[in-house]
Write a protein that holds these residues in place. Structure first.
Motif, short mmCIF file in Angstrom:
data_model
loop_
_atom_site.label_atom_id
_atom_site.label_comp_id
_atom_site.label_asym_id
_atom_site.label_seq_id
_atom_site.Cartn_x
_atom_site.Cartn_y
_atom_site.Cartn_z
N UNK A 107 0.84 -1.19 0.00
CA UNK A 107 0.00 0.00 0.00
C UNK A 107 0.88 1.25 0.00
N UNK A 108 0.65 2.15 -0.94
CA UNK A 108 1.48 3.36 -1.05
C UNK A 108 1.34 4.28 0.16
N UNK A 109 0.30 4.07 0.97
CA UNK A 109 0.10 4.89 2.16
C UNK A 109 0.85 4.37 3.38
N UNK A 110 1.64 3.32 3.18
CA UNK A 110 2.45 2.76 4.27
C UNK A 110 3.92 3.08 3.99
N UNK A 162 3.40 -8.01 0.57
CA UNK A 162 2.69 -7.36 1.66
C UNK A 162 1.64 -8.29 2.27
N UNK A 163 1.65 -8.36 3.59
CA UNK A 163 0.69 -9.19 4.30
C UNK A 163 1.17 -10.59 4.58
N UNK A 164 2.28 -10.99 3.97
CA UNK A 164 2.82 -12.32 4.18
C UNK A 164 4.07 -12.25 5.06
N UNK A 165 4.52 -13.40 5.52
CA UNK A 165 5.68 -13.45 6.41
C UNK A 165 6.95 -12.99 5.68
N UNK A 166 7.85 -12.38 6.44
CA UNK A 166 9.14 -11.96 5.89
C UNK A 166 9.96 -13.19 5.49
N UNK A 167 10.75 -13.04 4.44
CA UNK A 167 11.60 -14.13 3.96
C UNK A 167 13.04 -13.78 4.26
N UNK A 168 13.72 -14.68 4.99
CA UNK A 168 15.12 -14.45 5.32
C UNK A 168 16.02 -15.58 4.84
N UNK A 169 15.44 -16.54 4.13
CA UNK A 169 16.22 -17.60 3.51
C UNK A 169 16.68 -17.12 2.15
N UNK A 170 17.99 -17.01 1.97
CA UNK A 170 18.51 -16.36 0.77
C UNK A 170 18.15 -17.11 -0.50
N UNK A 171 18.08 -18.44 -0.45
CA UNK A 171 17.72 -19.20 -1.64
C UNK A 171 16.29 -18.89 -2.07
N UNK A 172 15.39 -18.77 -1.11
CA UNK A 172 14.00 -18.40 -1.42
C UNK A 172 13.91 -16.99 -1.97
N UNK A 173 14.70 -16.10 -1.39
CA UNK A 173 14.71 -14.71 -1.87
C UNK A 173 15.14 -14.66 -3.33
N UNK A 174 16.21 -15.37 -3.65
CA UNK A 174 16.71 -15.39 -5.03
C UNK A 174 15.67 -16.00 -5.97
#
Length: 199
Positions: free
Chosen positions: A57-60, A138-150
């Motif tokens: 959301x652009x308001x965040x 937005x609205x989902x859990x943060x991803x900190x696994x680098x393979x998933x991020x890639x």
């Protein structure tokens, strides 16, 4: 096309990140507590890309990561001694600013700041303040696994800097003069709680 991936302690990491930021790119990098999408604070296009990537959301507004001196200089009415201590705890502070910040990093004259607290971030923010927001949709859990991020975001960003993160959200507080309002509990909240009781 595979993303360019580099370790944060690589001799070339900061140079690549600075070049990217200067030229309006978007990167993923370790922001101490978690991985974050980042761009130059004053580049509208690159930050708009972050909102699109995250479907945010652009308001965040996004958080601003900067050197502590810049943050203290921008503080309008927040107690500087208190602010300095909170920033040293890697706590995100929402404060009224003296200067005008872009709308994607400001709301009602206030911005959220966290002090650069890793070697990589300190080096980058010596030259440019950057925005930051967790790596996720937005609205989902943060991803900190680098393979998933890639895998999920690699084709949508220009650089991925890898490193160690705590894997938890930062604590967010709003500071007005010497009054602290808790916005979100996260990293170092226990210490902050004791600090508040002690104060």
């Amino acid at each position: 096309m595979k993303p360019f991936v580099i370790r944060e302690n690589s001799p070339k990491a900061c140079k690549l990140a600075l070049s990217l930021i200067r030229n309006g790119g978007v990167m993923v990098c370790p922001a101490y507590t978690a991985y974050g999408f980042s761009a130059f604070l004053f580049d509208y296009y690159s930050n708009e890309r972050i909102f699109r990537i995250k479907k945010r959301n652009l308001n965040l507004p996004l958080i601003v990561i900067a050197n502590k001196e810049m943050i203290l200089k921008q503080a309008d009415d927040a107690d500087k001694e208190l602010l300095n201590e909170l920033l040293s705890l890697s706590i995100t502070v929402i404060i009224k600013t003296k200067g005008r910040f872009p709308r994607f990093a400001s709301l009602d004259g206030k911005s959220a700041f966290r002090a650069a607290n890793t070697t990589f971030l300190k080096e980058v923010t010596k030259y440019y303040p950057i925005t930051s927001t967790s790596v996720n949709i937005a609205g989902r859990s943060s991803i900190n696994d680098i393979e998933r991020i890639i895998k999920i975001f690699g084709r949508r960003v220009d650089l991925i800097v890898t490193g160690d993160v705590l894997g938890e959200v930062s604590t967010i507080v709003e500071v007005e003069k010497n009054k602290i309002t808790i916005v979100r509990k996260g990293y170092n909240f226990y210490f902050l709680e004791k600090f508040l009781v002690g104060g």
